[in-house]
Design a protein around this motif. Structure first.
Motif, mmCIF file in Angstrom:
data_model
loop_
_atom_site.group_PDB
_atom_site.id
_atom_site.type_symbol
_atom_site.label_atom_id
_atom_site.label_comp_id
_atom_site.label_asym_id
_atom_site.label_seq_id
_atom_site.Cartn_x
_atom_site.Cartn_y
_atom_site.Cartn_z
ATOM 1 N N UNK A 7 11.762 10.674 20.390
ATOM 2 C CA UNK A 7 12.665 11.795 20.670
ATOM 3 C C UNK A 7 13.779 11.371 21.620
ATOM 4 N N UNK A 8 13.439 10.581 22.641
ATOM 5 C CA UNK A 8 14.450 10.159 23.600
ATOM 6 C C UNK A 8 15.477 9.228 22.949
ATOM 7 N N UNK A 9 15.031 8.287 22.139
ATOM 8 C CA UNK A 9 15.973 7.356 21.504
ATOM 9 C C UNK A 9 16.905 8.097 20.546
ATOM 10 N N UNK A 10 16.383 9.066 19.806
ATOM 11 C CA UNK A 10 17.242 9.848 18.910
ATOM 12 C C UNK A 10 18.250 10.677 19.706
ATOM 13 N N UNK A 11 17.795 11.275 20.816
ATOM 14 C CA UNK A 11 18.720 12.035 21.657
ATOM 15 C C UNK A 11 19.776 11.113 22.269
ATOM 16 N N UNK A 12 19.360 9.917 22.680
ATOM 17 C CA UNK A 12 20.308 8.957 23.247
ATOM 18 C C UNK A 12 21.334 8.532 22.209
ATOM 19 N N UNK A 13 20.907 8.354 20.965
ATOM 20 C CA UNK A 13 21.841 8.003 19.896
ATOM 21 C C UNK A 13 22.889 9.098 19.725
ATOM 22 N N UNK A 14 22.459 10.351 19.803
ATOM 23 C CA UNK A 14 23.405 11.462 19.678
ATOM 24 C C UNK A 14 24.382 11.487 20.859
ATOM 25 N N UNK A 95 8.578 2.893 18.358
ATOM 26 C CA UNK A 95 9.567 3.842 17.853
ATOM 27 C C UNK A 95 9.901 3.452 16.425
ATOM 28 N N UNK A 96 10.354 4.393 15.609
ATOM 29 C CA UNK A 96 10.733 4.038 14.242
ATOM 30 C C UNK A 96 11.910 3.058 14.240
ATOM 31 N N UNK A 97 11.856 2.081 13.379
ATOM 32 C CA UNK A 97 12.965 1.134 13.265
ATOM 33 C C UNK A 97 14.259 1.859 12.908
ATOM 34 N N UNK A 239 12.613 3.821 25.578
ATOM 35 C CA UNK A 239 11.394 4.557 25.916
ATOM 36 C C UNK A 239 11.731 5.594 26.974
ATOM 37 N N UNK A 240 10.962 6.657 27.017
ATOM 38 C CA UNK A 240 11.120 7.687 28.045
ATOM 39 C C UNK A 240 10.225 7.305 29.215
ATOM 40 N N UNK A 241 10.716 6.395 30.069
ATOM 41 C CA UNK A 241 9.868 5.845 31.116
ATOM 42 C C UNK A 241 10.658 5.634 32.400
#
Length: 448
Positions: A7-14, A95-97, A239-241
Motif C-alpha cells: 500500500x505504501x509503495x503504491x501511494x508513493x508511486x502516486x 511487494x508485488x514486482x 517498505x512502511x518502516x
C-alpha cells in the motif's frame, strides 16, 4: 506479500506521479505568458511518452536481468512480462514486482521532464518528443540500471525463480544513492547543460527575455513538488518502516534549511529575498537530500540542505558569466544540487542510521566512500552529457529543434499548439470569445 508495504509503495508511486504536473506549474510560472502552454505540455506529455516506452522495453532495460557487465538489462521483462511475482524489499518484506515497476516508472517520467526547463521558450514540440524517446532509451534506462538495480532487491517470477541482476554503480562500485541523486538529478542536469548548448541562447538573451508571468504558479509547483517528494524519497525504502520515516524526516529538514539558505544568499547578494528564490531553494534542498535521505541522520540532512541552498543560489548566477542560457536553472539547481548531495553522502553517511550504507568520512569511514560517490557522479555526468549532446545535435541537424525567430519573439503557444493560455485581446473579451477558438469574430447582426 506484505500488504502494508504494498500500500505504501503504491501511494508513493502516486505521489511521484503528481510531481510531474507540479513541475509543469513550477516551470510554467517562470516563462512568458505566450509560451506557458508549451512549457506545460512539454512536461505533462511525458506521462504518455515515458509510460508507453516503460511498458514496451524500458522496465526491462532498467530492471531486467543484467545483460552486459552491469550496464544494461536484458529483454526478460519486455511488455512487462514476468512481473506478476514478488520483489524482496528491506528486511525481507515482499511487494508485488508490478508495484515496484510503477513506482520506478514515475522516476523515469519526471527525470525526462526536468530537462525541458533548460530549453524553455525556444523548442519545437514534436522534436522534443522525439528527443524524449531517444533520451529515455539511450540514457535514462541504462543509467537507472547502473544505479538502482541492486542485487539486494532480487525480483522473482511467479515460480519463485530469480536470476543475476544488478548495475555496476550500486553493486560493484558500491556508491550510495537512496532515491536518485545520480540517476535523476545529475543525469537530468547534465542533459540540460548539453541541450542548452545545442539550442543556443534565446533571442535577445540576457537583456530582453520574457519575465516570469505567474510567480504564484511557480510557488504552487514547488509546493506540489515538495509534497510529491515524500513519495520519491520515503517511498524508496520500499517498505512502511523506520527507514521510510527517516527519509521523510530528512527530506523535510534539508528542504527547509536549503530554502532559508537560498534567501539569505539573496539578501546578502541582492538586498531582497524573493519568492522565486524561496521556491528554487526548496527544490535545491529536495534535490540534494535525495541520494542521502536514507543514509544520514538529521544533522547530516541539515548540513546538506544548507550547503545545497548556498551552492545552488550561487550556481544559478554563473550562467550569465559563461553565456549559458539555461532558461529555468536546470543546471544550477539539479546538476549542482545533485553533485552536492551525492558527494556529501560520502561525508555524512552513518552506519548507525542505516547499516546497509556504512560510515562516511565524519564517522570513521575515511575517504573511500567520498571517492566512490565522486566516481559515480562523474560517470553519470559525462555519459549523460555526451549522449544527450549527440542525440540533440542529430535531431537539430535533421529536422530542427528550435522554433523560428518570429514564433520565438511572439510566443510559441500559437505556432506550436494553436492556442493561448490567456485571452489577452480586448475585442475578444468584449465579444465573450476566447483566443483558443479559431472561428472568426461575428458581426453584431450575425447569428452564431
Amino acid at each position: 506479500m506484505n500488504s502494508g508495504d504494498t500500500a505504501w509503495v503504491l501511494a508513493a508511486a502516486a505521489l511521484v506521479m503528481l510531481m510531474t504536473p507540479g513541475l509543469a506549474f513550477f516551470y510554467g510560472g517562470m516563462v512568458g505568458a505566450k509560451s506557458v502552454l508549451n512549457m506545460l505540455m512539454m512536461n505533462f506529455v511525458m506521462l504518455g511518452v515515458v509510460s508507453t516506452l516503460w511498458v514496451l522495453y524500458g522496465y526491462s532495460e532498467a530492471f531486467g536481468d543484467d545483460a552486459f557487465h552491469g550496464l544494461i538489462g536484458d529483454t526478460s521483462h519486455v511488455l512487462l512480462r514476468d512481473t506478476h511475482g514478488t520483489m524482496a524489499g528491506p528486511a525481507g518484506h515482499q511487494i508485488p514486482t508490478m508495484a515496484f515497476a510503477m513506482f520506478q516508472l514515475m522516476f523515469a517520467v519526471i527525470t525526462t521532464a526536468l530537462i525541458s526547463g533548460s530549453i524553455a521558450e525556444r523548442t519545437r514540440f514534436w522534436p522534443w518528443l522525439l528527443f524524449a524517446v531517444g533520451w529515455c532509451s539511450v540514457v535514462y534506462f541504462p543509467v537507472a540500471h547502473w544505479v538502482f538495480h541492486a542485487t539486494g532487491f532480487t525480483g522473482t517470477d511467479a515460480d519463485g525463480v530469480s536470476a543475476e541482476v544488478g548495475g555496476w554503480i550500486v553493486n560493484n562500485l558500491k556508491a550510495f544513492d537512496f532515491a536518485g541523486g545520480t540517476a535523476v538529478h545529475i543525469n537530468a542536469g547534465a542533459a540540460g547543460l548539453a541541450m542548452a548548448l545545442v539550442l543556443r541562447q534565446r533571442l535577445g538573451w540576457p537583456k530582453s527575455i520574457p519575465r516570469p508571468h505567474n510567480v504564484p504558479f511557480t510557488l504552487l509547483g514547488a509546493a506540489l513538488l515538495w509534497f510529491g517528494w515524500y513519495g520519491f524519497n520515503a517511498g524508496s525504502a520500499l517498505a512502511a518502516n523506520d527507514l521510510a520515516a527517516l527519509a521523510f524526516t530528512n527530506t523535510t529538514v534539508a528542504t527547509g534549511a536549503a530554502l532559508l539558505a537560498w534567501i539569505v544568499v539573496e539578501q546578502l547578494r541582492d538586498g531582497k529575498p524573493t519568492t522565486l528564490g524561496a521556491a528554487s531553494g526548496a527544490v535545491a534542498g529536495l534535490v540534494a537530500i535525495t541520494p542521502a535521505c536514507g543514509f544520514v541522520d538529521t544533522i547530516g540532512a541539515l548540513a546538506i540542505g544548507i550547503a545545497a541552498g548556498i551552492v545552488c543560489a550561487l550556481a544559478v548566477g554563473m550562467k550569465f558569466f559563461f553565456g549559458l542560457d539555461d532558461s529555468l536553472d536546470v543546471v544550477g539547481v539539479h546538476l549542482f544540487g545533485g553533485l552536492v548531495g551525492t558527494l556529501l553522502v560520502g561525508v555524512f553517511a552513518d552506519a548507525a542510521v542505516n547499516p546497509a550504507g556504512g560510515d562516511g568520512l565524519l564517522y570513521g569511514g575515511g575517504w573511500t566512500q567520498v571517492q566512490r560517490q565522486a566516481i559515480a557522479a562523474g560517470a553519470v555526468l559525462v555519459y549523460s552529457f555526451a549522449a544527450t549532446y549527440l542525440l540533440a545535435k542529430l535531431i537539430d541537424l535533421i529536422i530542427g529543434f528550435r522554433v523560428g525567430e518570429t514564433a520565438e519573439l511572439e510566443g510559441i503557444d500559437e505556432t506550436e499548439h494553436a492556442e493561448t493560455a490567456y485571452d489577452l485581446s480586448p475585442v475578444a473579451q468584449a465579444l465573450g470569445m476566447s483566443q483558443t477558438h479559431r472561428s472568426p469574430p461575428r458581426r453584431v447582426d450575425q447569428p452564431w
